[in-house]
Design an enzyme around this catalytic site. Structure first.
Site, PDB file in Angstrom:
ATOM      1  N   ASP A   1       3.095  37.336  39.723  1.00 16.69           N
ATOM      2  CA  ASP A   1       1.931  36.826  39.009  1.00 16.69           C
ATOM      3  C   ASP A   1       0.700  36.723  39.901  1.00 16.69           C
ATOM      4  OD1 ASP A   1       0.375  35.631  36.987  1.00 16.69           O
ATOM      5  OD2 ASP A   1       0.980  33.616  37.622  1.00 16.69           O
TER       6      ASP A   1
ATOM      7  N   TYR B   1       3.700  46.875  17.157  1.00 15.46           N
ATOM      8  CA  TYR B   1       3.128  47.483  18.352  1.00 15.46           C
ATOM      9  C   TYR B   1       3.024  48.999  18.187  1.00 15.46           C
ATOM     10  CZ  TYR B   1       4.063  43.082  20.913  1.00 15.46           C
ATOM     11  OH  TYR B   1       4.093  41.779  21.333  1.00 15.46           O
TER      12      TYR B   1
ATOM     13  N   LYS C   1      -2.171  43.548  35.277  1.00 19.15           N
ATOM     14  CA  LYS C   1      -1.399  43.577  36.526  1.00 19.15           C
ATOM     15  C   LYS C   1      -0.228  42.588  36.438  1.00 19.15           C
ATOM     16  CE  LYS C   1      -2.396  39.432  37.801  1.00 19.15           C
ATOM     17  NZ  LYS C   1      -1.280  38.478  37.832  1.00 19.15           N
TER      18      LYS C   1
ATOM     19  N   ALA D   1      -6.438  38.167  26.906  1.00 20.89           N
ATOM     20  CA  ALA D   1      -7.183  39.255  26.264  1.00 20.89           C
ATOM     21  C   ALA D   1      -8.646  38.925  25.956  1.00 20.89           C
ATOM     22  CB  ALA D   1      -6.461  39.717  25.002  1.00 20.89           C
TER      23      ALA D   1
ATOM     24  N   LEU E   1       0.948  42.368  27.510  1.00 21.62           N
ATOM     25  CA  LEU E   1       2.300  41.887  27.214  1.00 21.62           C
ATOM     26  C   LEU E   1       2.978  41.365  28.469  1.00 21.62           C
ATOM     27  CD1 LEU E   1       3.351  44.927  24.978  1.00 21.62           C
ATOM     28  CD2 LEU E   1       2.672  42.654  24.185  1.00 21.62           C
TER      29      LEU E   1
ATOM     30  N   ARG F   1       3.780  40.138  17.805  1.00 25.33           N
ATOM     31  CA  ARG F   1       5.130  40.107  17.224  1.00 25.33           C
ATOM     32  C   ARG F   1       5.140  39.404  15.874  1.00 25.33           C
ATOM     33  NH1 ARG F   1       8.024  36.635  20.724  1.00 25.33           N
ATOM     34  NH2 ARG F   1       5.983  35.990  21.496  1.00 25.33           N
TER      35      ARG F   1
ATOM     36  N   ARG G   1       5.746  33.592  32.760  1.00 23.70           N
ATOM     37  CA  ARG G   1       5.740  33.657  34.221  1.00 23.70           C
ATOM     38  C   ARG G   1       7.015  33.086  34.833  1.00 23.70           C
ATOM     39  NH1 ARG G   1       0.800  32.745  32.279  1.00 23.70           N
ATOM     40  NH2 ARG G   1      -1.019  33.744  33.229  1.00 23.70           N
TER      41      ARG G   1
END
Length: 387
Positions: free
Chosen positions: A207, A85, A124, A39, A101, A61, A195
């Site tokens: 990924d 959220y 993405k 971010a 997320l 969270r 991932r």
């Protein structure tokens, strides 16, 4: 490009100057879902140097983690814990939401944000499969809201320059393409990284695959069929690909190979020396070759190598095209934010990634996983990531 200019550009790219917010137009206030590592580069830093954008809120969270993140990045509003959220999505002071997320939560929270009347930038891949992708963009169209899949290279001048070279027929028609995107994931990411989890939408092709796939779609102005694919799964896993090799056919006649790898082999004697990253994409044409190094993050550094069969080889770099808005130090994410705000404000962006682009790419990703029988249909994320 001398060394001093490179250093100065990189300094501004990674730590952009703060732009005074425009008093004459409305500000687009963003909320961020997920206190993620991506971010800051993807939305927080670009927002600093955009006069029409500010970051209003963060949700995570864990409320303590969200508060710490907010202090670090000077975000005024914090949400966390059960319902955090949703509280951010419902905030009337938030106009748009950035979703960073895990992949398996992209569809759920994009739909919820759109339902609450928010524009959305979603990291993405935009969803886990093509069906979810269609639902998301159908909702955006129904609500007359902007939804963008955050594949940032599409907005950078380096990729536009490659497209110019292909389209001007300097090298003739494309005859084949090859891309390799590999990282030393064992060192770059912790062992419990999202991932590597099937139920969170993990896998090397999920990924890394969108980067070379989308470049090839853009350069050929076409969507491929999947001829074959081969996966190597992560240790102790039968569902999460560590490496994926796939052969595609673009525009009915152009063969292409994509290799993505979360655990690059070393190099040198006995392959003992580490190889951090491999990011090459080569386009073979009738009259020569076109190659780009670092297409995922071209704003940091890239090279575009043109090698005609007749004529001299040359190396180009393109951080800003003549006549385009922007600065040489703008990151691809900053160019992307510029386009997004233009869409929100009903202006014409310099570049755009359409709903059809995202849906078609997700169909290809579905087809790749179907070929190797690792179906990317993550309907239920783990309770730990649900709010």
């Amino acid at each position: 490009m001398n060394l001093l200019n490179v250093i100065n550009r990189l300094r501004k790219t990674t730590n952009p100057p703060t732009e005074a917010k425009s008093a004459g137009s409305s500000i687009v206030h963003f909320g961020i879902l997920g206190a993620s590592r991506i971010a800051p580069d993807a939305i927080i830093k670009p927002a600093r140097c955009h006069e029409e954008v500010c970051i209003k809120a963060i949700a995570a969270r864990d409320l303590g983690r969200a508060a710490k993140y907010a202090r670090k990045w000077s975000i005024p509003k914090v949400y966390g814990g059960q319902g955090g959220y949703q509280d951010l999505v419902n905030d009337p002071e938030v106009d748009a939401v950035y979703i960073g997320l895990p992949n398996s939560l992209h569809c759920e929270w994009t739909i919820k944000a759109l339902s609450a009347g928010k524009h959305v930038i979603c990291d993405k891949p935009v969803a886990n499969n093509a069906n979810d992708t269609r639902r998301m963009f159908a909702m955006a169209a129904e609500k007359n809201l902007v939804l963008l899949e955050a594949w940032q290279p599409r907005f950078h001048p380096a990729l536009h320059r490659m497209k110019d070279i292909v389209d001007c027929s300097e090298l003739g028609s494309i005859t084949s393409m090859h891309a390799h995107f590999g990282i030393w994931g064992n060192v770059m990411f912790p062992g419990d990284d999202i991932r590597y989890h099937y139920d969170l939408g993990g896998g090397a092709f999920m990924d890394l695959g969108p980067y070379p796939l989308n470049v090839m779609c853009y350069l050929t102005s076409s969507n491929p069929t999947v001829e074959c694919a081969r996966a190597i799964c992560r240790p102790k896993s039968t569902q999460v690909d560590r490496r994926m090799e796939t052969r595609l056919i673009f525009a009915d006649t152009i063969p292409a190979t994509i290799i993505v790898d979360h655990a690059l082999e070393g190099w040198g004697p006995f392959r003992l020396l580490p190889r951090w990253v491999k990011i090459t994409l080569k386009v073979e044409c009738e009259g020569g070759t076109l190659e780009i190094w670092n297409y995922p993050l071209p704003s940091l550094w890239h090279t575009i190598t043109v090698t005609p069969k007749r004529g001299r080889r040359r190396v180009e770099r393109c951080y800003k095209r003549q006549g385009d808005r922007g600065e040489e130090w703008w990151s691809a994410y900053r160019y992307q934010l510029e386009a997004f705000v233009d869409k929100v404000k009903r202006r014409s962006p310099m570049a755009w990634r359409s709903a059809e682009d995202s849906i078609n790419a997700m169909q290809v990703i579905d087809a790749v996983y179907t070929k190797v029988r690792l179906i990317n249909d993550f309907q239920n994320a783990t309770d730990a990531y649900r709010m």
